[in-house]
Scaffold this motif. Structure first.
Motif, mmCIF file in Angstrom:
data_model
loop_
_atom_site.group_PDB
_atom_site.id
_atom_site.type_symbol
_atom_site.label_atom_id
_atom_site.label_comp_id
_atom_site.label_asym_id
_atom_site.label_seq_id
_atom_site.Cartn_x
_atom_site.Cartn_y
_atom_site.Cartn_z
ATOM 1 N N GLY A 165 6.363 -30.105 2.080
ATOM 2 C CA GLY A 165 5.392 -29.296 1.364
ATOM 3 C C GLY A 165 4.428 -28.601 2.303
ATOM 4 O O GLY A 165 4.063 -27.432 2.096
ATOM 5 N N ASP A 166 4.015 -29.294 3.363
ATOM 6 C CA ASP A 166 3.102 -28.682 4.332
ATOM 7 C C ASP A 166 3.754 -27.497 5.035
ATOM 8 O O ASP A 166 3.115 -26.467 5.257
ATOM 9 N N ALA A 167 5.029 -27.627 5.386
ATOM 10 C CA ALA A 167 5.739 -26.523 6.042
ATOM 11 C C ALA A 167 5.883 -25.338 5.099
ATOM 12 O O ALA A 167 5.769 -24.177 5.515
ATOM 13 N N VAL A 168 6.117 -25.612 3.821
ATOM 14 C CA VAL A 168 6.225 -24.543 2.820
ATOM 15 C C VAL A 168 4.904 -23.785 2.728
ATOM 16 O O VAL A 168 4.860 -22.557 2.779
ATOM 17 N N ARG A 169 3.805 -24.524 2.599
ATOM 18 C CA ARG A 169 2.490 -23.876 2.485
ATOM 19 C C ARG A 169 2.151 -23.079 3.746
ATOM 20 O O ARG A 169 1.613 -21.986 3.669
ATOM 21 N N ALA A 170 2.473 -23.621 4.911
ATOM 22 C CA ALA A 170 2.202 -22.916 6.170
ATOM 23 C C ALA A 170 3.040 -21.638 6.270
ATOM 24 O O ALA A 170 2.558 -20.614 6.773
ATOM 25 N N ALA A 171 4.269 -21.675 5.783
ATOM 26 C CA ALA A 171 5.148 -20.499 5.854
ATOM 27 C C ALA A 171 4.627 -19.342 5.013
ATOM 28 O O ALA A 171 4.866 -18.174 5.341
ATOM 29 N N THR A 172 3.897 -19.641 3.957
ATOM 30 C CA THR A 172 3.391 -18.558 3.103
ATOM 31 C C THR A 172 2.443 -17.636 3.848
ATOM 32 O O THR A 172 2.317 -16.464 3.495
ATOM 33 N N THR B 143 -1.203 -19.579 -5.668
ATOM 34 C CA THR B 143 -1.355 -18.541 -6.701
ATOM 35 C C THR B 143 -0.400 -17.369 -6.529
ATOM 36 O O THR B 143 -0.565 -16.341 -7.185
ATOM 37 N N HIS B 144 0.605 -17.506 -5.652
ATOM 38 C CA HIS B 144 1.529 -16.392 -5.420
ATOM 39 C C HIS B 144 2.986 -16.829 -5.565
ATOM 40 O O HIS B 144 3.326 -17.994 -5.375
ATOM 41 N N LEU B 145 3.818 -15.846 -5.858
ATOM 42 C CA LEU B 145 5.261 -16.056 -5.918
ATOM 43 C C LEU B 145 5.889 -15.627 -4.596
ATOM 44 O O LEU B 145 5.487 -14.616 -4.013
ATOM 45 N N TYR B 146 6.905 -16.383 -4.166
ATOM 46 C CA TYR B 146 7.643 -16.057 -2.953
ATOM 47 C C TYR B 146 9.132 -16.178 -3.257
ATOM 48 O O TYR B 146 9.541 -16.938 -4.129
ATOM 49 N N TYR B 147 9.948 -15.433 -2.520
ATOM 50 C CA TYR B 147 11.396 -15.536 -2.672
ATOM 51 C C TYR B 147 11.846 -16.864 -2.065
ATOM 52 O O TYR B 147 11.469 -17.198 -0.940
ATOM 53 N N VAL B 148 12.643 -17.636 -2.791
ATOM 54 C CA VAL B 148 12.985 -18.992 -2.360
ATOM 55 C C VAL B 148 13.675 -19.037 -1.000
ATOM 56 O O VAL B 148 13.342 -19.870 -0.160
ATOM 57 N N VAL B 149 14.626 -18.162 -0.765
ATOM 58 C CA VAL B 149 15.372 -18.194 0.494
ATOM 59 C C VAL B 149 14.460 -17.832 1.658
ATOM 60 O O VAL B 149 14.436 -18.524 2.680
ATOM 61 N N ASP B 150 13.681 -16.764 1.515
ATOM 62 C CA ASP B 150 12.779 -16.360 2.598
ATOM 63 C C ASP B 150 11.813 -17.484 2.948
ATOM 64 O O ASP B 150 11.562 -17.762 4.121
ATOM 65 N N LEU B 151 11.291 -18.149 1.935
ATOM 66 C CA LEU B 151 10.309 -19.201 2.165
ATOM 67 C C LEU B 151 10.928 -20.407 2.862
ATOM 68 O O LEU B 151 10.367 -20.934 3.827
ATOM 69 N N VAL B 152 12.090 -20.839 2.418
ATOM 70 C CA VAL B 152 12.742 -21.997 3.042
ATOM 71 C C VAL B 152 13.167 -21.661 4.474
ATOM 72 O O VAL B 152 12.992 -22.479 5.383
ATOM 73 N N GLU B 153 13.678 -20.469 4.688
ATOM 74 C CA GLU B 153 14.056 -20.088 6.052
ATOM 75 C C GLU B 153 12.842 -20.052 6.973
ATOM 76 O O GLU B 153 12.893 -20.531 8.110
ATOM 77 N N LYS B 154 11.734 -19.515 6.503
ATOM 78 C CA LYS B 154 10.516 -19.449 7.317
ATOM 79 C C LYS B 154 9.959 -20.851 7.566
ATOM 80 O O LYS B 154 9.501 -21.166 8.663
ATOM 81 N N ALA B 155 10.004 -21.705 6.557
ATOM 82 C CA ALA B 155 9.436 -23.052 6.670
ATOM 83 C C ALA B 155 10.240 -23.966 7.590
ATOM 84 O O ALA B 155 9.690 -24.895 8.179
ATOM 85 N N THR B 156 11.544 -23.715 7.713
ATOM 86 C CA THR B 156 12.401 -24.614 8.484
ATOM 87 C C THR B 156 12.968 -23.995 9.755
ATOM 88 O O THR B 156 13.430 -24.717 10.636
#
Length: 102
Positions: free
Chosen positions: A20-27, A50-63
């Motif tokens: 979850g921390d990596a997801v929030r940082a990626a935003t 409070t924002h929407l993100y594309y799932v693939v972009d977010l997971v790729e950025k977070a990991t």
């Protein structure tokens, strides 16, 4: 919002863990999907704060993973407790998109 669970997935020959921390940082490094310039060809979104993100972009950025599949991204984010949404109409509502559900 996140749980103690850290979903793992494999992309290529590498296994990644999502937190979850990596997801929030990626935003901080992505433009929200609800911005003035949304991508016209995306279907799956995740709500982070409070924002929407594309799932693939977010997971790729977070990991740091590449070529993450939509189904993998949306399931991993959902496992962390983030709300995941699909933009769908017509047959996508009743049958789903085979590339995203299979």
């Amino acid at each position: 919002m996140s749980t103690a669970t850290e979903p793992a997935f494999t992309s290529g020959d590498v296994t990644y863990r999502l937190t979850g921390d990596a997801v929030r940082a990626a935003t901080a490094h992505l433009t929200p999907a609800d911005s003035a310039d949304p991508h016209p060809n995306r279907s799956w979104y995740v709500l982070v704060d409070t924002h929407l993100y594309y799932v693939v972009d977010l997971v790729e950025k977070a990991t740091g993973a590449a070529d993450v599949k939509v189904k993998t991204a949306r399931l991993a984010l959902a496992e962390l407790g983030f709300p995941v949404f699909a933009l769908a109409w017509n047959k996508l509502l009743t049958q789903g998109h085979p590339g995203h559900t299979g």
